[in-house]
Design a protein around this motif. Sequence first.
Motif, PDB file in Angstrom:
ATOM      1  N   ARG A  83       0.831  -1.220   0.000  1.00 40.62           N
ATOM      2  CA  ARG A  83       0.000   0.000   0.000  1.00 40.62           C
ATOM      3  C   ARG A  83       0.858   1.260   0.000  1.00 40.62           C
ATOM      4  O   ARG A  83       0.452   2.288  -0.520  1.00 40.62           O
ATOM      5  N   ALA A  84       2.039   1.183   0.601  1.00 38.02           N
ATOM      6  CA  ALA A  84       2.938   2.337   0.615  1.00 38.02           C
ATOM      7  C   ALA A  84       3.618   2.539  -0.735  1.00 38.02           C
ATOM      8  O   ALA A  84       3.934   3.671  -1.115  1.00 38.02           O
ATOM      9  N   VAL A  85       3.818   1.460  -1.473  1.00 36.68           N
ATOM     10  CA  VAL A  85       4.563   1.541  -2.733  1.00 36.68           C
ATOM     11  C   VAL A  85       3.631   1.732  -3.923  1.00 36.68           C
ATOM     12  O   VAL A  85       3.875   2.570  -4.791  1.00 36.68           O
ATOM     13  N   VAL A  86       2.568   0.970  -3.996  1.00 38.69           N
ATOM     14  CA  VAL A  86       1.666   0.982  -5.154  1.00 38.69           C
ATOM     15  C   VAL A  86       0.653   2.111  -4.981  1.00 38.69           C
ATOM     16  O   VAL A  86      -0.030   2.187  -3.955  1.00 38.69           O
ATOM     17  N   GLN A  87       0.556   2.969  -5.986  1.00 38.15           N
ATOM     18  CA  GLN A  87      -0.345   4.114  -5.907  1.00 38.15           C
ATOM     19  C   GLN A  87      -1.626   3.940  -6.730  1.00 38.15           C
ATOM     20  O   GLN A  87      -2.658   4.503  -6.381  1.00 38.15           O
ATOM     21  N   LYS A  88      -1.546   3.172  -7.817  1.00 37.98           N
ATOM     22  CA  LYS A  88      -2.724   3.022  -8.682  1.00 37.98           C
ATOM     23  C   LYS A  88      -3.764   2.132  -8.010  1.00 37.98           C
ATOM     24  O   LYS A  88      -3.473   1.022  -7.589  1.00 37.98           O
ATOM     25  N   ARG A  89      -4.972   2.646  -7.933  1.00 38.93           N
ATOM     26  CA  ARG A  89      -6.064   1.904  -7.310  1.00 38.93           C
ATOM     27  C   ARG A  89      -6.359   0.610  -8.062  1.00 38.93           C
ATOM     28  O   ARG A  89      -6.650  -0.423  -7.454  1.00 38.93           O
ATOM     29  N   SER A  90      -6.262   0.650  -9.386  1.00 45.09           N
ATOM     30  CA  SER A  90      -6.542  -0.559 -10.178  1.00 45.09           C
ATOM     31  C   SER A  90      -5.550  -1.677  -9.836  1.00 45.09           C
ATOM     32  O   SER A  90      -5.919  -2.850  -9.799  1.00 45.09           O
TER      33      SER A  90
END
Length: 111
Positions: free
Chosen positions: A48-55
């Motif tokens: 969650r800290a690294v990945v920003q795209k909701r998809s």
Amino acid sequence: MVEEECDSSARRPTSPLPETTDLREATRRREALVNLRGWFDEWATTVRAVVQKRSDLIRLGLASRKAPQRKPATMPATPITPATPATPARPTAAPPRPAEPAEETAGAHFE
């Protein structure tokens, strides 16, 4: 009679269930599941800290799709007025002239 036998055999387990559960095995399994859950929570926090795209988060199972927002029915700014009815065609000044009696019976033989 055969149907009853088939139905009852379908409800029975295919192999006998163990009479007693090994307590040590159950304790080890529970401990392994608790450790696995701890690892998953740590991994999810990192992702969650690294990945920003909701998809991408949805694909990883860390987010769920949003429910579609329904737009409320809005009233138009200007009121809708009914269309004015079309003006009926004007009647002709004189009705059509009836046909001459001779024309109607021309070529007809009456007895």
